[in-house]
Scaffold this motif. Structure first.
Motif, PDB file in Angstrom:
ATOM      1  N   ASN A   1       0.802  -1.225   0.000  1.00 48.52           N
ATOM      2  CA  ASN A   1       0.000   0.000   0.000  1.00 48.52           C
ATOM      3  C   ASN A   1       0.838   1.280   0.000  1.00 48.52           C
ATOM      4  O   ASN A   1       0.287   2.380  -0.074  1.00 48.52           O
ATOM      5  N   ASP A   2       2.173   1.144   0.047  1.00 49.47           N
ATOM      6  CA  ASP A   2       3.037   2.319  -0.062  1.00 49.47           C
ATOM      7  C   ASP A   2       3.753   2.408  -1.411  1.00 49.47           C
ATOM      8  O   ASP A   2       4.604   3.279  -1.612  1.00 49.47           O
TER       9      ASP A   2
ATOM     10  N   GLU B   1       3.491   3.714  -4.475  1.00 47.26           N
ATOM     11  CA  GLU B   1       2.670   4.711  -5.160  1.00 47.26           C
ATOM     12  C   GLU B   1       2.745   4.589  -6.678  1.00 47.26           C
ATOM     13  O   GLU B   1       1.745   4.781  -7.378  1.00 47.26           O
TER      14      GLU B   1
ATOM     15  N   LYS C   1      -0.585   3.813  -9.017  1.00 44.50           N
ATOM     16  CA  LYS C   1      -0.988   4.715 -10.101  1.00 44.50           C
ATOM     17  C   LYS C   1      -1.123   3.955 -11.421  1.00 44.50           C
ATOM     18  O   LYS C   1      -2.080   4.165 -12.183  1.00 44.50           O
TER      19      LYS C   1
END
Length: 227
Positions: free
Chosen positions: A198-199, A201, A205
Motif C-alpha cells: 500500500n506504499d 505509489e 498509479k
C-alpha cells in the motif's frame, strides 16, 4: 457469505489450484517448490497450529488476512506487509501490441529468479513458473521486465511477479506486459485481480490507469517453522 477474494489463497487451493495443494480440508498449502503460500479456511489459532503440525520442518509460509492476526508462539513471525487488493473493473478488452513480449518457460527461470531477487515483488521459486502465463520483455538479450499468474480462486485470476529491472524503469514495459496479462485472463472469461504494497505509489498509479480499482486492504504475514 465470504467472498472468495476475501481469502484468495485458500479458495485457490480448494478450486483452481487444488491439484497442486497439500494439507487438510481447512488448512492447505502449495507444493513446496512451487510457492510458499498457505491458505486457511479461517486464520484461527487452531488452524495455524494445524499448519504447524502438518508442514515439513523449517517451512516458511506466507498467508493473507483482511484483519490483524495473532501469530501462535511456536511460529516465528518474520514480517508482515500491508497491501491493497485490486480487482479489474475495466470496460474494454485491452488493445495490445504484443511485439517484443516473450512467453517465458523453464529455460528462463534462472533469469526470472535473478530479476525477482533484485526487485522484490514477492516469492518466486524453482517451479513457480508452473502457475502459468509468465511473459517478459528482453533488452539486448537480458530479461528487463516480466509478469505472470499466481492465485486462481476460480473465476478470478491473480496477476503477479510484476517487476522491471531498475535500468529499464519508465519505458512502459510493465504497462505493456500487464495489458497482455489482462487480455489473456479476460479471453478465458476470468476476472483479473492483484495485490500490491500500500506504499508503492508508482504501481498503484499504474494499476488505476489500467482499469483496476482497490477492493480491500490485505495483510501478508510471513511466518517460519523453526526446528
Amino acid at each position: 457469505m465470504e467472498h472468495v477474494l476475501d481469502n484468495p489463497i485458500y479458495y485457490a487451493l480448494t478450486s483452481g489450484h487444488s491439484h497442486i495443494a497439500k494439507g487438510l480440508d481447512e488448512v492447505r498449502y502449495y507444493i513446496e517448490d512451487i510457492t510458499a503460500f498457505a491458505g486457511l479456511k479461517d486464520n484461527s489459532q487452531e488452524n495455524l497450529n494445524t499448519l504447524y503440525q502438518i508442514s515439513p520442518t523449517e517451512s516458511l509460509f506466507v498467508f493473507f488476512s483482511k484483519t490483524p492476526v495473532e501469530i501462535p508462539a511456536q511460529w516465528k513471525l518474520l514480517t508482515h506487509i500491508d497491501m491493497f487488493q485490486f480487482i479489474f473493473r475495466g470496460k474494454e478488452m485491452p488493445t495490445v501490441d504484443a511485439t517484443g513480449i516473450t512467453d517465458l518457460d523453464l529455460e528462463h527461470v534462472a533469469e526470472m529468479i535473478d530479476l525477482v531477487e533484485l526487485t522484490k515483488p514477492g516469492p518466486f521459486l524453482a517451479k513457480t513458473i508452473n502457475l502459468s502465463n509468465y511473459t517478459g520483455i528482453f533488452v539486448d538479450g537480458k530479461l528487463a521486465a516480466m509478469a505472470g499468474h499466481r492465485f486462481y480462486p476460480s473465476p478470478y485470476r491473480e496477476v503477479s511477479a510484476v517487476c522491471t529491472h531498475p535500468d529499464h524503469l519508465g519505458k512502459g514495459y510493465a504497462f505493456k506486459i500487464l495489458q497482455e496479462q489482462i487480455k489473456r485472463i479476460l479471453l478465458r472469461s476470468e476476472i483479473p485481480f492483484l495485490h500490491v504494497r500500500n506504499d508503492n505509489e508508482g504501481a498503484i498509479k499504474l494499476y488505476h490507469k489500467l482499469g483496476f480499482e482497490i477492493r480491500t486492504d490485505m495483510i501478508a504475514y510471513v511466518i517460519k517453522k523453526e526446528a
